[in-house]
Design a protein around this motif. Sequence first.
Motif, PDB file in Angstrom:
ATOM      1  N   GLN A  92       0.829  -1.203   0.000  1.00 38.60           N
ATOM      2  CA  GLN A  92       0.000   0.000   0.000  1.00 38.60           C
ATOM      3  C   GLN A  92       0.863   1.251   0.000  1.00 38.60           C
ATOM      4  OE1 GLN A  92      -2.578  -0.481   3.360  1.00 38.60           O
ATOM      5  NE2 GLN A  92      -3.911  -1.931   2.307  1.00 38.60           N
ATOM      6  N   ALA A  93       1.931   1.230   0.762  1.00 43.57           N
ATOM      7  CA  ALA A  93       2.814   2.398   0.828  1.00 43.57           C
ATOM      8  C   ALA A  93       3.466   2.662  -0.522  1.00 43.57           C
ATOM      9  CB  ALA A  93       3.879   2.193   1.900  1.00 43.57           C
ATOM     10  N   SER A  94       3.832   1.600  -1.229  1.00 35.37           N
ATOM     11  CA  SER A  94       4.501   1.772  -2.511  1.00 35.37           C
ATOM     12  C   SER A  94       3.547   2.289  -3.581  1.00 35.37           C
ATOM     13  CB  SER A  94       5.138   0.459  -2.971  1.00 35.37           C
ATOM     14  OG  SER A  94       4.143  -0.490  -3.287  1.00 35.37           O
ATOM     15  N   THR A  95       2.262   2.057  -3.421  1.00 37.67           N
ATOM     16  CA  THR A  95       1.289   2.531  -4.403  1.00 37.67           C
ATOM     17  C   THR A  95       0.614   3.819  -3.954  1.00 37.67           C
ATOM     18  OG1 THR A  95      -0.455   1.179  -3.437  1.00 37.67           O
ATOM     19  CG2 THR A  95       0.795   0.209  -5.242  1.00 37.67           C
ATOM     20  N   GLY A  96       0.904   4.272  -2.737  1.00 37.65           N
ATOM     21  CA  GLY A  96       0.269   5.467  -2.195  1.00 37.65           C
ATOM     22  C   GLY A  96       0.852   6.743  -2.771  1.00 37.65           C
ATOM     23  N   LYS A  97       0.218   7.848  -2.434  1.00 37.09           N
ATOM     24  CA  LYS A  97       0.672   9.155  -2.895  1.00 37.09           C
ATOM     25  C   LYS A  97       1.947   9.545  -2.149  1.00 37.09           C
ATOM     26  CE  LYS A  97      -3.285  10.317  -1.599  1.00 37.09           C
ATOM     27  NZ  LYS A  97      -4.539  10.759  -1.135  1.00 37.09           N
ATOM     28  N   THR A  98       2.755  10.369  -2.771  1.00 39.51           N
ATOM     29  CA  THR A  98       3.952  10.877  -2.115  1.00 39.51           C
ATOM     30  C   THR A  98       3.543  11.684  -0.893  1.00 39.51           C
ATOM     31  OG1 THR A  98       5.062  11.016  -4.247  1.00 39.51           O
ATOM     32  CG2 THR A  98       6.011  12.282  -2.436  1.00 39.51           C
ATOM     33  N   GLY A  99       4.174  11.408   0.223  1.00 43.51           N
ATOM     34  CA  GLY A  99       3.870  12.134   1.450  1.00 43.51           C
ATOM     35  C   GLY A  99       2.675  11.598   2.206  1.00 43.51           C
ATOM     36  N   SER A 100       2.103  10.499   1.745  1.00 43.07           N
ATOM     37  CA  SER A 100       0.950   9.938   2.443  1.00 43.07           C
ATOM     38  C   SER A 100       1.406   8.978   3.526  1.00 43.07           C
ATOM     39  CB  SER A 100       0.004   9.234   1.471  1.00 43.07           C
ATOM     40  OG  SER A 100       0.614   8.114   0.892  1.00 43.07           O
ATOM     41  N   PHE A 101       0.552   8.776   4.494  1.00 44.31           N
ATOM     42  CA  PHE A 101       0.857   7.859   5.577  1.00 44.31           C
ATOM     43  C   PHE A 101      -0.406   7.134   5.997  1.00 44.31           C
ATOM     44  CE2 PHE A 101      -0.077  11.973   7.219  1.00 44.31           C
ATOM     45  CZ  PHE A 101      -0.804  11.776   8.373  1.00 44.31           C
ATOM     46  N   PHE A 102      -0.230   6.049   6.724  1.00 44.84           N
ATOM     47  CA  PHE A 102      -1.320   5.180   7.134  1.00 44.84           C
ATOM     48  C   PHE A 102      -2.062   5.775   8.322  1.00 44.84           C
ATOM     49  CE2 PHE A 102      -2.798   1.597   9.790  1.00 44.84           C
ATOM     50  CZ  PHE A 102      -3.695   1.033   8.907  1.00 44.84           C
ATOM     51  N   VAL A 103      -3.376   5.920   8.179  1.00 44.63           N
ATOM     52  CA  VAL A 103      -4.209   6.468   9.245  1.00 44.63           C
ATOM     53  C   VAL A 103      -5.408   5.537   9.452  1.00 44.63           C
ATOM     54  CG1 VAL A 103      -5.633   8.419   9.989  1.00 44.63           C
ATOM     55  CG2 VAL A 103      -3.565   8.830   8.664  1.00 44.63           C
ATOM     56  N   PRO A 104      -5.459   4.834  10.581  1.00 41.60           N
ATOM     57  CA  PRO A 104      -6.654   4.035  10.878  1.00 41.60           C
ATOM     58  C   PRO A 104      -7.746   4.944  11.462  1.00 41.60           C
ATOM     59  CG  PRO A 104      -4.999   3.688  12.564  1.00 41.60           C
ATOM     60  CD  PRO A 104      -4.401   4.620  11.542  1.00 41.60           C
ATOM     61  N   VAL A 105      -8.985   4.667  11.111  1.00 42.13           N
ATOM     62  CA  VAL A 105     -10.124   5.427  11.636  1.00 42.13           C
ATOM     63  C   VAL A 105     -11.131   4.439  12.212  1.00 42.13           C
ATOM     64  CG1 VAL A 105     -11.961   7.068  11.119  1.00 42.13           C
ATOM     65  CG2 VAL A 105      -9.783   7.200   9.873  1.00 42.13           C
ATOM     66  N   ILE A 106     -11.450   4.606  13.485  1.00 46.90           N
ATOM     67  CA  ILE A 106     -12.394   3.746  14.196  1.00 46.90           C
ATOM     68  C   ILE A 106     -13.524   4.630  14.713  1.00 46.90           C
ATOM     69  CG2 ILE A 106     -12.662   2.040  16.047  1.00 46.90           C
ATOM     70  CD1 ILE A 106     -10.454   1.351  13.966  1.00 46.90           C
ATOM     71  N   TYR A 107     -14.756   4.158  14.592  1.00 44.27           N
ATOM     72  CA  TYR A 107     -15.861   4.992  15.049  1.00 44.27           C
ATOM     73  C   TYR A 107     -16.972   4.160  15.680  1.00 44.27           C
ATOM     74  CZ  TYR A 107     -18.103   3.296  10.823  1.00 44.27           C
ATOM     75  OH  TYR A 107     -18.624   2.475   9.859  1.00 44.27           O
ATOM     76  N   ASP A 108     -17.783   4.841  16.482  1.00 48.73           N
ATOM     77  CA  ASP A 108     -19.011   4.283  17.053  1.00 48.73           C
ATOM     78  C   ASP A 108     -20.024   5.423  17.037  1.00 48.73           C
ATOM     79  OD1 ASP A 108     -20.954   2.817  18.332  1.00 48.73           O
ATOM     80  OD2 ASP A 108     -20.030   2.944  20.309  1.00 48.73           O
ATOM     81  N   VAL A 109     -20.920   5.400  16.070  1.00 50.63           N
ATOM     82  CA  VAL A 109     -21.902   6.463  15.887  1.00 50.63           C
ATOM     83  C   VAL A 109     -23.287   5.870  16.125  1.00 50.63           C
ATOM     84  CG1 VAL A 109     -22.852   8.133  14.250  1.00 50.63           C
ATOM     85  CG2 VAL A 109     -20.397   7.654  14.253  1.00 50.63           C
ATOM     86  N   THR A 110     -24.043   6.485  17.018  1.00 47.38           N
ATOM     87  CA  THR A 110     -25.316   5.912  17.455  1.00 47.38           C
ATOM     88  C   THR A 110     -26.461   6.137  16.473  1.00 47.38           C
ATOM     89  OG1 THR A 110     -25.815   7.906  18.725  1.00 47.38           O
ATOM     90  CG2 THR A 110     -24.703   6.109  19.888  1.00 47.38           C
TER      91      THR A 110
END
Length: 84
Positions: free
Chosen positions: A13-31
Amino acid sequence: MTVDNIIGELTEQASTGKTGSFFVPVIYDVTDNKRRNKLCKLLSSYGERVQKSAFECWITKREQAELEAEALKIIDEAEDSLII
């Protein structure tokens, strides 16, 4: 899934990602369903859903700031949980 598989996926994923991009996980609990659907639509534009309440995003710092600002407009901070 083994650690080697996870590392391999992240490297790919890093090799195919945009220059300067990084991995960001997003977790949510929306009622609320309406807020949850809006948030999922927003998150889908930045990354890939990997579980029911989790997304993986390869984004730049600027995109992360935009994502956070837009997400805060959607969620109710008193009722919902969002971890970026």
